[in-house]
Write a protein that holds these residues in place. Structure first.
Motif, mmCIF file in Angstrom:
data_model
loop_
_atom_site.group_PDB
_atom_site.id
_atom_site.type_symbol
_atom_site.label_atom_id
_atom_site.label_comp_id
_atom_site.label_asym_id
_atom_site.label_seq_id
_atom_site.Cartn_x
_atom_site.Cartn_y
_atom_site.Cartn_z
ATOM 1 N N GLY A 372 57.362 46.057 40.809
ATOM 2 C CA GLY A 372 56.429 46.204 39.699
ATOM 3 C C GLY A 372 55.033 45.748 40.070
ATOM 4 O O GLY A 372 54.047 46.451 39.838
ATOM 5 N N MET A 373 54.914 44.557 40.685
ATOM 6 C CA MET A 373 53.623 44.075 41.154
ATOM 7 C C MET A 373 53.776 43.456 42.537
ATOM 8 O O MET A 373 53.424 44.032 43.535
ATOM 9 C CB MET A 373 53.031 43.065 40.162
ATOM 10 N N ASN A 374 54.292 42.257 42.636
ATOM 11 C CA ASN A 374 54.463 41.395 43.807
ATOM 12 C C ASN A 374 53.306 40.413 43.894
ATOM 13 O O ASN A 374 52.245 40.685 44.460
ATOM 14 C CB ASN A 374 54.596 42.153 45.124
ATOM 15 N N LEU A 375 53.528 39.240 43.305
ATOM 16 C CA LEU A 375 52.509 38.202 43.281
ATOM 17 C C LEU A 375 52.439 37.411 44.576
ATOM 18 O O LEU A 375 51.432 36.743 44.834
ATOM 19 C CB LEU A 375 52.759 37.263 42.098
ATOM 20 N N VAL A 376 53.484 37.473 45.408
ATOM 21 C CA VAL A 376 53.426 36.790 46.701
ATOM 22 C C VAL A 376 52.262 37.329 47.523
ATOM 23 O O VAL A 376 51.559 36.578 48.207
ATOM 24 C CB VAL A 376 54.758 36.937 47.462
ATOM 25 N N ALA A 377 52.030 38.640 47.462
ATOM 26 C CA ALA A 377 50.923 39.241 48.207
ATOM 27 C C ALA A 377 49.592 38.622 47.781
ATOM 28 O O ALA A 377 48.724 38.312 48.613
ATOM 29 C CB ALA A 377 50.905 40.751 47.990
ATOM 30 N N LYS A 378 49.418 38.418 46.482
ATOM 31 C CA LYS A 378 48.172 37.855 45.974
ATOM 32 C C LYS A 378 48.068 36.370 46.325
ATOM 33 O O LYS A 378 46.977 35.870 46.629
ATOM 34 C CB LYS A 378 48.073 38.074 44.469
ATOM 35 N N GLU A 379 49.191 35.667 46.282
ATOM 36 C CA GLU A 379 49.172 34.258 46.656
ATOM 37 C C GLU A 379 48.806 34.083 48.122
ATOM 38 O O GLU A 379 48.076 33.155 48.488
ATOM 39 C CB GLU A 379 50.527 33.619 46.367
ATOM 40 N N TYR A 380 49.311 34.973 48.972
ATOM 41 C CA TYR A 380 48.988 34.884 50.397
ATOM 42 C C TYR A 380 47.482 35.025 50.603
ATOM 43 O O TYR A 380 46.866 34.253 51.344
ATOM 44 C CB TYR A 380 49.724 35.957 51.191
ATOM 45 N N VAL A 381 46.874 35.994 49.949
ATOM 46 C CA VAL A 381 45.428 36.196 50.061
ATOM 47 C C VAL A 381 44.688 34.946 49.582
ATOM 48 O O VAL A 381 43.736 34.479 50.219
ATOM 49 C CB VAL A 381 44.997 37.438 49.256
ATOM 50 N N ALA A 382 45.131 34.381 48.450
ATOM 51 C CA ALA A 382 44.447 33.227 47.863
ATOM 52 C C ALA A 382 44.536 31.990 48.745
ATOM 53 O O ALA A 382 43.687 31.098 48.649
ATOM 54 C CB ALA A 382 45.019 32.928 46.485
ATOM 55 N N ALA A 383 45.548 31.903 49.588
ATOM 56 C CA ALA A 383 45.767 30.705 50.400
ATOM 57 C C ALA A 383 45.015 30.717 51.727
ATOM 58 O O ALA A 383 45.025 29.715 52.447
ATOM 59 C CB ALA A 383 47.263 30.539 50.681
ATOM 60 N N GLN A 384 44.355 31.807 52.072
ATOM 61 C CA GLN A 384 43.795 31.938 53.418
ATOM 62 C C GLN A 384 42.511 31.141 53.637
ATOM 63 O O GLN A 384 41.765 30.843 52.713
ATOM 64 C CB GLN A 384 43.530 33.416 53.725
ATOM 65 N N ASP A 385 42.268 30.809 54.912
ATOM 66 C CA ASP A 385 41.037 30.174 55.353
ATOM 67 C C ASP A 385 39.944 31.249 55.359
ATOM 68 O O ASP A 385 40.047 32.240 56.093
ATOM 69 C CB ASP A 385 41.237 29.619 56.771
ATOM 70 N N PRO A 386 38.876 31.105 54.563
ATOM 71 C CA PRO A 386 37.838 32.149 54.498
ATOM 72 C C PRO A 386 37.221 32.483 55.843
ATOM 73 O O PRO A 386 36.765 33.613 56.064
ATOM 74 C CB PRO A 386 36.795 31.549 53.543
ATOM 75 N N ALA A 401 49.671 47.074 45.693
ATOM 76 C CA ALA A 401 48.975 47.920 46.663
ATOM 77 C C ALA A 401 47.805 48.661 46.023
ATOM 78 O O ALA A 401 46.836 49.016 46.704
ATOM 79 C CB ALA A 401 49.954 48.918 47.283
ATOM 80 N N LEU A 402 47.873 48.911 44.716
ATOM 81 C CA LEU A 402 46.786 49.612 44.034
ATOM 82 C C LEU A 402 45.557 48.727 43.854
ATOM 83 O O LEU A 402 44.452 49.236 43.647
ATOM 84 C CB LEU A 402 47.266 50.116 42.673
ATOM 85 N N GLN A 403 45.736 47.415 43.915
ATOM 86 C CA GLN A 403 44.609 46.499 43.822
ATOM 87 C C GLN A 403 44.165 45.992 45.191
ATOM 88 O O GLN A 403 42.972 45.837 45.435
ATOM 89 C CB GLN A 403 44.979 45.309 42.939
ATOM 90 N N LEU A 404 45.128 45.720 46.082
ATOM 91 C CA LEU A 404 44.822 45.151 47.399
ATOM 92 C C LEU A 404 44.741 46.261 48.436
ATOM 93 O O LEU A 404 45.525 46.336 49.377
ATOM 94 C CB LEU A 404 45.885 44.113 47.767
ATOM 95 N N LYS A 405 43.745 47.103 48.283
ATOM 96 C CA LYS A 405 43.641 48.304 49.111
ATOM 97 C C LYS A 405 43.192 48.009 50.536
ATOM 98 O O LYS A 405 43.288 48.879 51.406
ATOM 99 C CB LYS A 405 42.692 49.306 48.443
ATOM 100 N N ASP A 406 42.701 46.800 50.791
ATOM 101 C CA ASP A 406 42.295 46.447 52.146
ATOM 102 C C ASP A 406 43.402 45.759 52.933
ATOM 103 O O ASP A 406 43.173 45.312 54.058
ATOM 104 C CB ASP A 406 41.053 45.563 52.114
ATOM 105 N N ALA A 407 44.600 45.689 52.350
ATOM 106 C CA ALA A 407 45.766 45.295 53.137
ATOM 107 C C ALA A 407 46.122 46.447 54.072
ATOM 108 O O ALA A 407 45.643 47.580 53.912
ATOM 109 C CB ALA A 407 46.937 44.978 52.208
#
Length: 475
Positions: A372-386, A401-407
């Motif tokens: 349906g979504m997959n929040l782990v993908a968003k959490e991974y992005v949020a945890a990264q070193d800029p 995938a519809l929001q995180l198109k640069d994955a």
């Protein structure tokens, strides 16, 4: 004194997972985090099943309050749990809605138990609902609940949000009495889906099977009933997760994983043990990478965290056995004295530990077959070193995938695509990693759980419904 007409929000879901006091309990799932955050902003309560079983249903409600969230729970009979939860919800609807009709089981006793428990939910909660309350029902366990509440005279605005995909009409029609299930949704005032794809599947079903009309502005008309349906992609609680990622526990977990990696690159996967998550396909794609890139062996390893779920359903025992065997076979084939290609862990970790693991990992490999979504993908992005972010490899069949198109988007059914994406991620220059991450973090930050719930509650309250129905990110 006149009361604020939107002063209470009544949230109803199968299970209640209100925040636990510090030191009690483990990680919360995405739904728990999202709804707990919503209830901290509104007076009201979260109603659902306690998870406990009793000999005879009494309807007794247990009220508790933790960290600003009031929960109201009931216990269910053993037969209720077997037919409603293990049966219709997880052996019929879950596989069907995830496109696995080969695993769906159709049993009349399951359907009867599903209706009975929804009736029990309705009978127990409706005396607690005050005239101005907004009622927000969640997920596939409780599709009939709106109809059951209407039959008891509840005239409040009631919304429903589906946290899993809505399947295409040609699949849903394999469900006996599918019309009755779909018509139950028309008792709600607002129906929410994660993405426009799931919304369009529902609209197609309405037109094809119910003879309804779907307007471009999101209104759906069947007979004399009109409801509003739209895409509302859920996000993470960005502020809370950022705080968790900056905690001492997260830093400790990050260092622990980096130390154990001993200079090797880490690929991480974090999923509930479920056939929809594409774990077998992920292992096979990683195996193909090891076959095709012998020079990379010893330089990288896959850490797969997969806590068990729904152990009482036979299908989940099967997937666990399959993954145990497959991970053992891959390790036996490729491991060296000082290197094991897969670290396969069957336990859960708290949010702070996971945030640290995400930050320590160079790649996240998230390949659900349907999600349906997959929040782990968003959490991974949020945890990264800029300054030195990792790379997200994401299934194109996840709602995210519809929001995180640069994955790096992949077909999880293709071993070659997974293998190619791992190779591309390992070779990706820092400048490209930063560029992709900056695009994704802006979406994760701005389209978070606060944005999600405010849009849905605004629509439920009848405020600017058309604007609430335009989902930029889900387009």
């Amino acid at each position: 004194m006149e009361r604020d007409p939107v002063s209470r929000l009544i949230v109803i879901s199968n299970r209640v997972a209100a925040p636990q006091p510090e030191g009690e309990g483990g990680a919360q799932g995405g739904l728990a985090v999202a709804l707990s955050a919503a209830l901290r902003e509104y007076r009201g309560f979260w109603f659902g099943w306690s998870g406990n079983r009793i000999e005879e249903f009494t309807g007794k409600i247990d009220f508790q309050r933790h960290e600003g969230v009031t929960s109201a729970t009931i216990d269910l009979e053993e037969q209720d749990v077997e037919e409603y939860y293990n049966g219709y919800a997880n052996r019929t609807l879950w596989p069907l809605f995830h496109y696995r009709i080969d695993l769906a089981e159709y049993d009349r006793s399951f359907g009867a138990g599903y209706e009975r428990v929804n009736e029990r939910f309705a009978e127990t909660v409706y005396p607690l609902i005050e005239p101005e309350d907004l009622v927000w029902v969640h997920d596939y366990h409780l599709i009939p609940l709106g109809r059951q509440l209407r039959q008891r005279g509840v005239a409040n605005r009631i919304g429903f949000f589906l946290h899993i995909p809505w399947p295409p009409a040609r699949l849903l029609t394999t469900l006996p009495d599918h019309e009755h299930l779909a018509l139950s949704l028309l008792a709600y005032d607002v129906i929410g889906f994660h993405t426009r794809e799931w919304l369009e599947s529902f609209q197609n079903y309405v037109e094809r099977e119910l003879g309804g009309r779907c307007d471009p502005d999101g209104w759906i008309h069947v007979g004399d009933r009109s409801v509003h349906a739209a895409a509302y992609p859920i996000g993470i609680d960005y502020r809370e997760f950022s705080e968790a990622a900056a905690s001492e526990a997260a830093r400790s977990a990050c260092e622990r994983l980096r130390k154990s990696a001993d200079g090797r690159r880490t690929i991480i996967g974090v999923d509930r043990l479920d056939y929809s998550k594409g774990l077998e396909e992920r292992f096979l794609g990683y195996r193909r990478f090891l076959e095709e890139n012998a020079e990379r062996r010893g330089e990288v390893f896959l850490l797969q965290i997969a806590p068990p779920s729904r152990g009482e359903v036979h299908t989940y025992e099967t997937i666990r056995e399959t993954l145990d065997e497959l991970s053992g076979r891959i390790n036996g084939e490729f491991a060296e004295v000082d290197w094991v290609p897969i670290r396969y862990v069957n336990q859960g970790y708290g949010r702070e530990d996971l945030a640290g693991f995400y930050r320590a990992s160079n790649i996240a490999l998230i390949t659900p077959l349907r999600d349906g979504m997959n929040l782990v993908a968003k959490e991974y992005v949020a945890a990264q070193d800029p300054d030195d972010p990792g790379v997200l490899i994401l299934s194109r069949f996840a709602g995210a995938a519809l929001q995180l198109k640069d994955a790096l988007l992949v077909n999880p059914y293709s071993k070659e695509e997974i293998s190619d994406a791992i190779r591309q991620a390992l070779a990706m220059p820092r400048e490209e990693r930063v560029r992709r991450w900056r695009s994704m973090i802006e979406t994760v930050r701005s389209e978070d759980v606060v944005w999600w719930r405010r849009r849905f509650v605004a629509a439920l309250a009848g405020e600017d419904v058309e604007a609430a129905g335009s989902a930029r990110a889900a387009g």
